[in-house]
Design a protein around this motif. Structure first.
Motif, short mmCIF file in Angstrom:
data_model
loop_
_atom_site.label_atom_id
_atom_site.label_comp_id
_atom_site.label_asym_id
_atom_site.label_seq_id
_atom_site.Cartn_x
_atom_site.Cartn_y
_atom_site.Cartn_z
N UNK A 298 -8.56 -12.66 70.71
CA UNK A 298 -8.06 -13.77 71.53
C UNK A 298 -7.32 -13.25 72.76
N UNK A 299 -7.33 -11.93 72.93
CA UNK A 299 -6.70 -11.25 74.06
C UNK A 299 -5.19 -11.48 74.13
N UNK A 300 -4.58 -11.54 72.95
CA UNK A 300 -3.13 -11.65 72.87
C UNK A 300 -2.53 -10.25 72.73
N UNK A 301 -1.40 -9.99 73.37
CA UNK A 301 -0.75 -8.69 73.21
C UNK A 301 -0.09 -8.64 71.83
N UNK A 302 -0.52 -7.70 71.00
CA UNK A 302 -0.10 -7.67 69.60
C UNK A 302 0.63 -6.37 69.28
N UNK A 303 1.74 -6.51 68.57
CA UNK A 303 2.44 -5.38 67.97
C UNK A 303 2.35 -5.60 66.47
N UNK A 304 1.79 -4.62 65.76
CA UNK A 304 1.65 -4.71 64.31
C UNK A 304 2.78 -3.92 63.66
N UNK A 305 3.61 -4.61 62.91
CA UNK A 305 4.75 -4.00 62.20
C UNK A 305 4.42 -3.99 60.71
N UNK A 306 4.33 -2.80 60.13
CA UNK A 306 4.02 -2.69 58.70
C UNK A 306 5.30 -2.71 57.89
N UNK A 307 5.36 -3.63 56.95
CA UNK A 307 6.49 -3.82 56.07
C UNK A 307 6.13 -3.24 54.70
N UNK A 308 7.11 -2.87 53.92
CA UNK A 308 6.92 -2.35 52.55
C UNK A 308 6.15 -1.04 52.52
N UNK A 309 6.34 -0.20 53.52
CA UNK A 309 5.65 1.08 53.57
C UNK A 309 6.00 1.95 52.37
N UNK A 310 7.26 1.91 51.93
CA UNK A 310 7.67 2.74 50.79
C UNK A 310 6.89 2.37 49.53
N UNK A 311 6.68 1.08 49.30
CA UNK A 311 5.93 0.65 48.13
C UNK A 311 4.45 1.00 48.26
N UNK A 312 3.91 0.93 49.46
CA UNK A 312 2.51 1.28 49.67
C UNK A 312 2.30 2.77 49.42
N UNK A 313 3.25 3.60 49.84
CA UNK A 313 3.14 5.04 49.62
C UNK A 313 3.25 5.39 48.14
N UNK A 314 4.07 4.66 47.40
CA UNK A 314 4.24 4.90 45.96
C UNK A 314 2.97 4.56 45.19
N UNK A 315 2.22 3.58 45.65
CA UNK A 315 1.04 3.13 44.91
C UNK A 315 -0.18 4.01 45.17
#
Length: 66
Positions: free
Chosen positions: A48-65
């Protein structure tokens, strides 16, 4: 919100704001444990040509899994 295809009234309002009000930036906060589910919306925002910033939440839990 997982997609720009609106299902609920809240999603319709959010979609309208994103596509009609031309924000300076869209900050999408995504759960890193479920990144595959969230990237569909990310791609739609980029298309849609929107300026997007992607912020990843819960990185610690993702790394543990791993």
């Amino acid at each position: 919100m997982y997609s720009l295809l609106s299902m609920t009234e809240e999603e319709r309002v959010a979609r309208s704001m994103l596509l009609e009000e031309c924000p300076e930036v869209v900050i999408q906060i995504a759960d890193a444990k479920n990144i595959e589910r969230m990237l569909h919306l990310t791609l739609q925002l980029i298309e849609a040509e929107l300026p997007v910033v992607l912020d990843l939440n819960l990185m610690d839990e993702a790394e543990e899994s791993e």
